[in-house]
Design a protein around this motif. Sequence first.
Motif, PDB file in Angstrom:
ATOM      1  N   PRO A  50      68.625  39.250  71.076  1.00 17.96           N
ATOM      2  CA  PRO A  50      69.554  38.336  71.453  1.00 17.96           C
ATOM      3  C   PRO A  50      69.091  36.900  71.532  1.00 17.96           C
ATOM      4  CG  PRO A  50      68.401  39.463  73.299  1.00 17.96           C
ATOM      5  CD  PRO A  50      68.012  40.224  72.220  1.00 17.96           C
ATOM      6  N   ASP A  51      70.034  36.015  71.328  1.00 15.75           N
ATOM      7  CA  ASP A  51      69.645  34.560  71.349  1.00 15.75           C
ATOM      8  C   ASP A  51      69.517  34.130  72.877  1.00 15.75           C
ATOM      9  OD1 ASP A  51      69.928  34.174  68.472  1.00 15.75           O
ATOM     10  OD2 ASP A  51      72.101  34.324  68.775  1.00 15.75           O
ATOM     11  N   GLY A  52      70.042  34.740  73.796  1.00 16.82           N
ATOM     12  CA  GLY A  52      69.992  34.463  75.169  1.00 16.82           C
ATOM     13  C   GLY A  52      70.125  35.778  75.911  1.00 16.82           C
ATOM     14  N   GLY A  53      69.619  35.766  77.330  1.00 17.94           N
ATOM     15  CA  GLY A  53      69.590  36.845  78.050  1.00 17.94           C
ATOM     16  C   GLY A  53      68.416  37.553  78.192  1.00 17.94           C
ATOM     17  N   GLN A  54      68.387  38.969  78.845  1.00 15.93           N
ATOM     18  CA  GLN A  54      67.159  39.585  78.741  1.00 15.93           C
ATOM     19  C   GLN A  54      67.728  41.001  78.637  1.00 15.93           C
ATOM     20  OE1 GLN A  54      65.443  39.343  82.426  1.00 15.93           O
ATOM     21  NE2 GLN A  54      64.841  36.996  81.928  1.00 15.93           N
ATOM     22  N   VAL A  55      66.979  42.074  78.017  1.00 15.55           N
ATOM     23  CA  VAL A  55      66.916  43.624  77.939  1.00 15.55           C
ATOM     24  C   VAL A  55      65.767  44.109  78.610  1.00 15.55           C
ATOM     25  CG1 VAL A  55      67.457  45.617  76.808  1.00 15.55           C
ATOM     26  CG2 VAL A  55      68.100  43.453  75.894  1.00 15.55           C
ATOM     27  N   LEU A  56      66.095  44.898  79.717  1.00 19.48           N
ATOM     28  CA  LEU A  56      64.860  45.463  80.609  1.00 19.48           C
ATOM     29  C   LEU A  56      65.061  47.050  80.705  1.00 19.48           C
ATOM     30  CD1 LEU A  56      66.109  42.736  82.517  1.00 19.48           C
ATOM     31  CD2 LEU A  56      63.850  43.169  83.376  1.00 19.48           C
ATOM     32  N   LEU A  57      64.061  47.507  80.171  1.00 16.20           N
ATOM     33  CA  LEU A  57      63.737  48.955  80.244  1.00 16.20           C
ATOM     34  C   LEU A  57      63.024  49.281  81.333  1.00 16.20           C
ATOM     35  CD1 LEU A  57      64.207  51.845  78.697  1.00 16.20           C
ATOM     36  CD2 LEU A  57      62.001  51.361  77.605  1.00 16.20           C
ATOM     37  N   ARG A  58      63.416  50.137  82.569  1.00 12.47           N
ATOM     38  CA  ARG A  58      62.873  50.394  83.688  1.00 12.47           C
ATOM     39  C   ARG A  58      62.170  49.021  84.081  1.00 12.47           C
ATOM     40  NH1 ARG A  58      63.430  55.533  85.019  1.00 12.47           N
ATOM     41  NH2 ARG A  58      63.743  56.882  82.923  1.00 12.47           N
ATOM     42  N   GLY A  59      63.000  48.047  84.317  1.00  5.82           N
ATOM     43  CA  GLY A  59      62.547  46.717  84.763  1.00  5.82           C
ATOM     44  C   GLY A  59      61.660  46.008  84.026  1.00  5.82           C
ATOM     45  N   GLU A  60      61.337  46.455  82.787  1.00 10.72           N
ATOM     46  CA  GLU A  60      60.359  45.619  82.059  1.00 10.72           C
ATOM     47  C   GLU A  60      61.004  45.070  80.712  1.00 10.72           C
ATOM     48  OE1 GLU A  60      56.571  46.958  81.029  1.00 10.72           O
ATOM     49  OE2 GLU A  60      56.233  48.118  82.971  1.00 10.72           O
ATOM     50  N   ARG A  61      60.914  43.867  80.656  1.00  9.58           N
ATOM     51  CA  ARG A  61      61.679  43.179  79.558  1.00  9.58           C
ATOM     52  C   ARG A  61      61.060  43.634  78.053  1.00  9.58           C
ATOM     53  NH1 ARG A  61      62.673  36.799  79.571  1.00  9.58           N
ATOM     54  NH2 ARG A  61      63.982  36.994  77.592  1.00  9.58           N
ATOM     55  N   ILE A  62      61.933  43.787  77.309  1.00  8.12           N
ATOM     56  CA  ILE A  62      61.524  44.404  76.058  1.00  8.12           C
ATOM     57  C   ILE A  62      62.066  43.632  74.841  1.00  8.12           C
ATOM     58  CG2 ILE A  62      61.494  46.823  76.535  1.00  8.12           C
ATOM     59  CD1 ILE A  62      64.281  47.295  75.087  1.00  8.12           C
ATOM     60  N   ASP A  63      62.810  42.550  75.405  1.00 10.03           N
ATOM     61  CA  ASP A  63      63.488  41.619  74.134  1.00 10.03           C
ATOM     62  C   ASP A  63      62.619  40.657  73.378  1.00 10.03           C
ATOM     63  OD1 ASP A  63      64.248  40.826  76.759  1.00 10.03           O
ATOM     64  OD2 ASP A  63      64.556  38.959  75.650  1.00 10.03           O
ATOM     65  N   LYS A  64      61.401  40.390  74.205  1.00 12.28           N
ATOM     66  CA  LYS A  64      60.438  39.392  73.712  1.00 12.28           C
ATOM     67  C   LYS A  64      59.348  40.257  72.713  1.00 12.28           C
ATOM     68  CE  LYS A  64      62.360  35.554  74.934  1.00 12.28           C
ATOM     69  NZ  LYS A  64      62.931  34.781  73.852  1.00 12.28           N
ATOM     70  N   LEU A  65      59.428  41.757  73.039  1.00  9.90           N
ATOM     71  CA  LEU A  65      58.086  42.276  72.554  1.00  9.90           C
ATOM     72  C   LEU A  65      58.000  41.971  71.090  1.00  9.90           C
ATOM     73  CD1 LEU A  65      58.437  45.840  74.099  1.00  9.90           C
ATOM     74  CD2 LEU A  65      56.709  44.242  74.651  1.00  9.90           C
ATOM     75  N   GLY A  66      56.868  41.989  70.461  1.00 10.20           N
ATOM     76  CA  GLY A  66      56.574  41.856  69.029  1.00 10.20           C
ATOM     77  C   GLY A  66      57.129  43.323  68.133  1.00 10.20           C
ATOM     78  N   GLU A  67      57.300  42.965  66.957  1.00 15.96           N
ATOM     79  CA  GLU A  67      58.048  43.882  66.072  1.00 15.96           C
ATOM     80  C   GLU A  67      57.225  45.300  66.290  1.00 15.96           C
ATOM     81  OE1 GLU A  67      60.919  45.304  65.028  1.00 15.96           O
ATOM     82  OE2 GLU A  67      61.269  43.196  65.162  1.00 15.96           O
TER      83      GLU A  67
END
Length: 227
Positions: free
Chosen positions: A56-73
């Motif tokens: 995403p360009d904005g916002g967050q994705v959380l899997l069981r409370g942990e952000r995953i949208d900023k994880l490395g590839e």
Amino acid sequence: MHTVLAGHGLVKKYGSTTALAGVDVQVGERDSLAIMGPSGSGKSTLLHTLAGIVRPDGGQVLLRGERIDKLGENKLSALRRKRFGFVFQSGQLLPELPAEENVALPLMLEGIARGQAVERARRWFAPLGLSGLEQRRPGQLSGGQAQRVAIARALAVEPDVVFADEPTGALDQATSTEVVRLLTSVTREQGAALVMVTHDADVAAHCDRILQVRDGRISSHSQYTVA
Ligand code: ADP
């Protein structure tokens, strides 16, 4: 309800097109969510963003409370393999492999030895009404059987979330009903969450909740129960 996966304020732009204009969504354990809406409304972008395929360009994705949208590839693709299962419209089984090896493949990718992976894969055949078809190759299966093998493959890793993108899009009405019934019930029994994009209101009605997307926004959010 324990939230498994959440998207907060999701925004995605492609050039001047806003595919997602600030979407909030969450799914819990044993919960199933159908995403509906006209073509081009942002359904696939939403599914792919929640699944860590589109960033995403904005916002967050959380899997069981942990952000995953900023994880490395690398971390993100390992997470997708282990914690998410995917069912697509059709054609995603490897034609040269027997059904049981298709189901075992994600386990082997996780480093489980072939024999053990196939043994674990076989356990999914009875719950999905596929007993006796373990050795068939995809070309020897009906469309509905092939989709049930694809569901078994998505569930074999015991994922937190199953994503299904038009899983009944290539099936007739009766087969669609059978496939979506199994998809929703077996996913629920497994304790996973289900996020499904579908054009078919009858298919969507098998989910606990329906999200209507229009122009990248949620236009309505309803709760359905199957009679
Ligand atoms: P739906 O799944 O509801 O048909 P999509 O999420 O595929 O809608 O698309 C939403 C909007 O974003 C559309 O206008 C589409 O053309 C645009 N879009 C989607 N993916 C891309 C892409 N990779 N590049 C450019 N535009 C895209």
